[in-house]
Write an enzyme that holds these catalytic residues in place. Structure first.
Site, PDB file in Angstrom:
ATOM      1  N   HIS A 181      -3.476  -5.538   0.960  1.00  0.00           N
ATOM      2  CA  HIS A 181      -2.719  -5.650   2.191  1.00  0.00           C
ATOM      3  C   HIS A 181      -2.680  -7.266   2.774  1.00  0.00           C
ATOM      4  O   HIS A 181      -3.914  -7.807   3.282  1.00  0.00           O
ATOM      5  CB  HIS A 181      -3.552  -4.941   3.260  1.00  0.00           C
ATOM      6  N   CYS A 213       0.934  -1.325  -0.079  1.00  0.00           N
ATOM      7  CA  CYS A 213       0.067  -0.060  -0.054  1.00  0.00           C
ATOM      8  C   CYS A 213       0.905   1.187  -0.178  1.00  0.00           C
ATOM      9  O   CYS A 213       1.415   1.491  -1.013  1.00  0.00           O
ATOM     10  CB  CYS A 213      -0.794  -0.175   1.108  1.00  0.00           C
ATOM     11  N   GLU A 216      -1.279  -8.731   4.896  1.00  0.00           N
ATOM     12  CA  GLU A 216      -1.306  -8.734   6.421  1.00  0.00           C
ATOM     13  C   GLU A 216      -2.794  -8.823   6.960  1.00  0.00           C
ATOM     14  O   GLU A 216      -2.861  -9.285   8.267  1.00  0.00           O
ATOM     15  CB  GLU A 216      -0.498  -7.871   7.153  1.00  0.00           C
TER      16      GLU A 216
END
Lengths: 231, 83
Positions: free
Chosen positions: A203, A86, A205
């Site tokens: 993302h 990002c 994560e």
């Protein structure tokens, strides 16, 4: 093995990445403040998402010109894996480590939602754990994710198989309808020419635990670990 | 000598300008029809230099290294002596 998670003023996904690496993947990782100039003790680096320097000037522009990025460039030149997520992707394009630029979404709104991605290439340190053409679910959260590279650069990226992820529907159709931000050719993630630097807007994560709705993201981190172990 | 530079950063022709498009639409809601609306950013810089040429050269470097992104932007520099 130790991974550096680069922290700038305004990074805000740093602790999520740290949690996933340490508690989910189970490898050693450390937050490294942007004033550090030497990253030689680390085997790889992740530039997390957020709003470094309040997105002043352009998203990622200020962070890209801090001294720690010279150390990141050195790591990249040594073949160590670097992942920008990002805002991290924006920083990598602004620093020149990756091609193109990330501009304001075509419909200028902050979009925070799940997206399906088509895995275009598995010959990278970050996608070896996927199957080519596989559809994965990893969410986005950004307002400046509109990838633009110009036709010449775009052709080169395609020819060198540097496009790693494209926004797609659940069946793998890459269409305008599922392009969340107006990116050229639905591009969601690319690598550099040497393939050891990746940037992506989604993302991983936030898609690394069942409770979050997807575990697809964790394979990016475990691919990275495999790559480091086998270097 | 102190100089005053005004740097204008614009998107290259053909680039999407979502902010401009949104403003155009809002103007229509107010009853104004426009052909197009484009956005630009302006930076005002005061600097010391031995000559106007040196000052322009320095500001040009600033644009290339930081203020503009050459992939998506064009820029112009207007330079004058500070008052």
């Amino acid at each position: 093995m130790k991974i550096a998670i680069i922290q700038f003023g305004g990074s805000n996904c740093d602790l999520d990445v740290l949690h996933v690496l340490k508690d989910v993947v189970g490898i050693d990782a450390e937050l490294v403040w942007y004033k550090e100039k030497d990253l030689s003790q680390y085997d790889g680096a992740i530039i997390p998402g957020g709003f470094s320097y309040g997105d002043y000037l352009r998203a990622g522009a200020i962070a890209a010109r801090t001294p720690i990025m010279d150390a990141v460039k050195k790591m990249a030149s040594e073949g160590k894996p670097i992942m920008g997520i990002c805002n991290g992707f924006q920083i990598l394009t602004e620093s020149g480590l990756l091609d193109g630029a990330l501009t304001t979404n075509k419909y200028p709104k902050f979009r925070c939602e799940k997206t399906y991605l088509k895995v275009e290439d598995t010959d990278t340190p970050f996608t070896s754990g996927f199957k080519k053409g596989e559809i994965v679910k990893i969410p986005i959260a950004h307002m400046e994710g509109n990838f633009y590279a110009g036709e010449k650069t775009l052709t080169r990226l395609n020819e060198n198989r540097q496009v790693v992820f494209r926004y797609a529907d659940i069946n793998g159709n890459v269409t305008d309808d599922v392009n969340p931000n107006g990116s050229q050719e639905n591009i969601a993630g690319i690598t550099d020419a040497n393939r050891n630097v990746i940037g992506l807007m989604p993302h991983p994560e936030r898609a690394s635990e069942t409770i979050l709705g997807s575990e697809d993201g964790i394979r990016m981190f475990s691919s990275m670990v495999d790559y480091i172990e086998n270097r | 000598m102190q100089y005053h530079a005004e740097v204008t950063i614009e998107l290259k022709p053909g680039m999407l300008d979502p902010e401009g498009t949104t403003i155009k639409r809002a103007l229509e809601h107010l009853g104004y029809q426009t052909e197009s609306v484009a956005t630009a950013k302006k930076y005002m810089i005061e600097l010391d230099a031995n000559s106007a040429e040196r000052a322009r050269q320095a500001v040009d470097e600033m644009c290339q290294k930081l203020i503009a992104n050459p992939i998506i932007h064009n820029y112009t520099i207007e330079l004058g002596e500070s008052r």
